[in-house]
Scaffold this active site. Sequence first.
Site, PDB file in Angstrom:
ATOM      1  N   ASP A 143      22.754 122.493  19.930  1.00 35.65           N
ATOM      2  CA  ASP A 143      22.355 121.610  18.837  1.00 35.65           C
ATOM      3  C   ASP A 143      23.531 120.737  18.397  1.00 35.65           C
ATOM      4  OD1 ASP A 143      20.946 120.738  16.292  1.00 35.65           O
ATOM      5  OD2 ASP A 143      19.531 122.241  16.991  1.00 35.65           O
ATOM      6  N   HIS A 202      21.578 119.222  11.444  1.00 39.10           N
ATOM      7  CA  HIS A 202      20.430 119.721  12.191  1.00 39.10           C
ATOM      8  C   HIS A 202      20.690 121.150  12.642  1.00 39.10           C
ATOM      9  CE1 HIS A 202      17.482 119.699  15.665  1.00 39.10           C
ATOM     10  NE2 HIS A 202      16.795 118.964  14.814  1.00 39.10           N
ATOM     11  N   SER A 496      11.558 120.459  15.748  1.00 39.40           N
ATOM     12  CA  SER A 496      12.903 121.044  15.726  1.00 39.40           C
ATOM     13  C   SER A 496      12.943 122.309  14.890  1.00 39.40           C
ATOM     14  CB  SER A 496      13.902 120.040  15.139  1.00 39.40           C
ATOM     15  OG  SER A 496      14.263 119.070  16.082  1.00 39.40           O
TER      16      SER A 496
END
Length: 1384
Positions: A143, A202, A496
């Site tokens: 990620d 994220h 996600s």
Amino acid sequence: MELALLLALTLMLSVSPTTSVAEEHGNNNNNLLTYIVHVKKPEGAVFLQSQELHDWYHSFLPTPSHKERVLFSYRNVASGFAVKLTPEEAKALQDKEEIVSARPERTLSLHTTHTPSFLGLRQGVGLWNSSNLGKGVIIGVIDTGIYPFHPSFNDEGMPPPPAKWKGHCEFTGERTCNNKLIGARNLLKSANEEPPFENFFHGTHTAAEAAGRFVANASVFGNALGTAAGMAPDAHVAMYKVCNDKVGCTESAILAAMDIAIDDGVDVLSLSLGLGSLPFSEDPIAIGAFAAVQNGVFVSCSAANAGPDYSTLSNEAPWILTVGASTIDRKIVASAVLGNGLEFEGESLNQPKDFSQSLLPLVYAGGNIPSVSKAEEVFNAGGAAIILANPQSFGFSTFATAYVLPAVEVSYTAGLAIKAYINSTYSPTATIKFKGTVIGDPLAPAVVFFSSRGPSQESPGILKPDIIGPGVNILAAWALSVDNKIPAYNIVSGTSMSCPHLSGIAALLKSAHPDWSPAAIKSAIMTTAYTVNLGGQPILDQRLQIADIFATGAGHVNPNKANDPGLVYDIQPDDYIPYLCGLGYGDREIGILVQRRVRCSDVHAIPEAQLNYPSFSILLGSTSQYYTRTLTNVGPAESTYVVDLDVPLALGMSVNPSQITFTEVNQKVTFSVEFIPQIKENRGNNSFAQGSLTWVRVSDKHAVRIPISVIFNNLLTYIVRVKKPQDDDALQSKDLQSWYRSLLPASAKTENQQRITFSYRNVVDGFAVKLTPEEAKALQEKEEVVSARITPDHPSFSDEGMPFPPAKWNGHCEFSGRKICNNKLIGARNFVKNPNLTLPLDDVGHGTHTASTAAGRSVQGANVYGNAKGTAVGMAPDAHLAIYKVCNLFGCSEGAILAAMDTAIDDGVDVLSLSLGGPSAPFFDDPIALGAFSAIQKGIFVSCSAANGGPGYYTLSNEAPWILTVGASTIDRRIVATAKLGNGEVFNGESVYQPNNFTSTLLPLVYAGANGNESSKFCALGSLENVDVKGKVVLCEVGGFVRRIDKGQEVKNAGGAAMILMNSQIEEFNPTADVHVLPATHVSYVAGLGIKYYINSTSTPTATILFRGTVIGNPLAPAVTSFSSRGPSFASPGILKPDIIGPGQNILAAWPVSLDNNVPPFNLISGTSMSCPHLSGIAALLKNSHPDWSPAAIKSAIMTTANTVNLGGKPILDQRLLTADIFATGAGHVNPLKANDPGLVYDIQPNDYIPYLCGLNYTDKEVGLILNQKVKCSEVKSIKQAQLNYPSFSILLGSTSLFYTRTLTNVGPANITYSVEVNAPLAVGMSISPSHITFTEVKQKVTYAVGFYPEDKKNRGNNSFAQGSIRWVSSNYSVSIPIAVIFK
């Protein structure tokens, strides 16, 4: 202060997947690109040491000095390396024998307190108990990096990582990594090596969702308060940073991360990113994931955020768990309360406690920018609060977002109602009620709109997505506080978020069952998924309709049941090799995936559906298909299962054996499944169907379910070329026919229907035959067969008497064989990737219809079911046609559309016709607007459909002023069917299907919704099972997201004799003629009310339907259809749109397959898709008649000569039978004959748009994207939108006067004088100077000025806009442009 309503585009965390040519941060050589190089390993070579591998890879480089250019040497995921090269060096490298491929890397896109409870995970019981919360399992998260100091990653009470762990931590400082966060690597190469902190938020969130520790009192702005925990709270986490805010997510870094993670010893890999559909041998995640499963590592990936369209998935490989997104039962509720008392529930994360409940003035602002930016703009302008109405594609999906002022996000439907309220009163008011966290939504889980859908493009024989999991409004750790509270959390949405939920659940299962393979874990998750929501009803989608199988896959994850699946469908890595060979991959491509040499000639290839996958995806033709599946018993030793089938529509199924008994754990048993196609009429208009196969344990009813999707394949016409026998001269016609038939597959010889349609003797050695793709493939393998190709053979595209295409034509035809393309159909290209249909054949019908509408040849006797009979002909019957296929059954991709427009420009087309479009967008972000601008720069006219989002305002697509935007109107032909009631009343409606033998005797009449069931009134699938309709005429209502023809199918399935279909109020007097599956008529809303009133007035209502056939001469035609999208334009409200309306309802044109067994086939359909090609064909006529006219001149001629009255001489009406307003009609209805001689035109050259675009406040970069050249707006004298020399005016009028000019070009005779006639809009004064213009030459230009003066506001009444016109009149010409005035 005012409350503002805007249309929101909710911001998702995603980055456009584009080919990366950007350099890593710190690289100073601008000529170097990163290449992924795949090499052939020497036979038997084993590289035990990393240095040996590096040295071998370095040996391929141009010079030894280039060693420092090697970024990564791959050991596990690929035989190869990533290296910086110039394009010339890469080409030289590619020439080496050992190099399999060398290509530039690409950039991939990035696609909780309550979710454990929502998923049934509780401490001390169930899966959390048996898995020890994931203890001992290592989850590798690939990620954006991580914030390691968050308490979600504390290691209190956690043991050290297992002995197999080989990874390390690049953070420095004491206790940064620990027994929870055991590894952290940054794979983004730069001049300054940085630790893997995230600067592109994220990774912290996804890592915490997968495996965050328990943290009490987590919340955002005080909402969603509770204990935060990931799915596997005691699993170890290793973060591999592959994305940042400078270069995105690079392919080389992702491959390196997966390679290292495998060496490190992870058990699960979680990747919330992807690249769209690709061949698996070119997909870095598919390549890395295959190496992972070879090493026993489970791989979970997000499905992408490109929904709700079909075939929008990323990460489609069958060795990956592909995860879609669903809602949870928690909402952060806020409601918009209107002055009329109506209240609309929505969501908002920031919920101020002191916001006034007093009603505030409410205004509508419009807009098409990210929702957070809208809120900032309202805040900066002094607004008190904001209501954000979602676009139509969002359906009923809403999101909890933090805004800078009080706000609520409401659904599209709520937004329409709020806009209607604003337009209904002179002083609209509203406020917002904040209700906080609400748990227990019975509709959860539901599939969210953005969740990408199947079918898989790369492998349609594998059902994807596999599963759905929580992905909406998910609370988890965040690297930066959004509410000034520590520790930081945030609530975000996306696939996600759903992916790490499944990664964590896989870790729990790995901990509980360490001997299970990745495929066994996937099977356990899929076969135990549930398909109903908390309310016990089928899972819904964003429309509140039952979600289909391409949205849900197997269903919603159920962790506790997955822990004890009973049976699994297992797959070993080598089992994928026959599957890959069956997909048609070459030995080289498969070698890239499996990291060794493979020869498919030595492998028994299998069809996709034969892979032992825990689902079926069947591409069904006319023949039965047989497959097997093998079950492995992971439940009790002594257990018996019986099969339970939910058979898909129009299909027969058999399973053998139907009962299985296991006597041992890990015992394997194989069963076979036959899929048997039924008659095609049973399919209705469905392009696919779904069902399931469930093994039920006799002892306790434990169920092991796999889903089934069936995509219907129609027979296609193939031209088969053959090698004749040596003594072919002796073959007579009968012998030839028999010999041709002997070559057919057995399935094509045993059916009753005659498959061979033509046997050729002179022009070609071969025949034309109807086959499925599978049969064609089998035929192709026969030694006597040279080729088998598909052909379009409709007489609308005959070239009899047509000349060759002009010399400028550069295009080509992807059909092969003699006379397939011809002097009519001069080109055909396919830009849709589909391994089963690579040619530009129309598998939808839309393209054949639109092409023949624009330019079909004359075909006599055309009709559908005997109706609308006559000579079918397009607008420009002798124009050449080139087809560019960009759509299939599951949608139209942006990349394909741009590629097609790009190619068409090079090919030399004169007119582009696009009956497709997306929602309103800035022109620099609209693929059609971008392509169209390039087209008009080359003198190509572009015509586009306005969209079918009417009758609401602001519903247009294709708004750019260089495009002709076409709305839809009725024609004067109707296919009449009359509903006759028992009281003698009659109501005229329409239907294409008009049976001659339907009884005129009155039958019992029933209203489908009389039981009070909402779905029953819409005759939704299965809604009439408990309604007595047998032998009766059934009144159904339009709407409920159920197609009109499907309503009839439900009535027919329930035993109904006939159907009366009443319009919704929004469609009013605008019924449609459809090819219904039973006797039916579609009547107006008012007629429906009359029929309902009659039903309620008597205990024995009766009715019948009288079929009256084709009736021509409706004096109310043309009228604007209800579905035709309306202005004003969102993207540019200073340009009036639509431009024009044209025929778009009940249009007969060519169709690829017969609906009524007549040949050639035609169909009657409706939409702005039909009106657009009418105008495209008319533009072709004008281009031929006036080859020197620019695209803008052609548009002006069409608009300034348009009709504004119907055949009865009255103003054009809309679906309400009220005068249609200017945002429905634009300039009016096209008049081709007058357009050929307009007298004057308003011309625009491509560079004239630059000042207009700068005036729209686009940046230099954004204008440059449109023009394909550098532009500096600071050096351009920008203009207001209404100053563009457009053949209409759209004025936003406040309290000050406005002044503009227009320039006329004389294309009529010289020495002619025009006088102006002004029809001033309500409450607006106008001046024109000069009022008389004399032209002395052809092509002479004259400019005039127009002033708009606001009058007293009281004169406006409650009107939010007004309309008028400017008309220049001479002795022979009348040149009119419409005026729209929107009052500020």
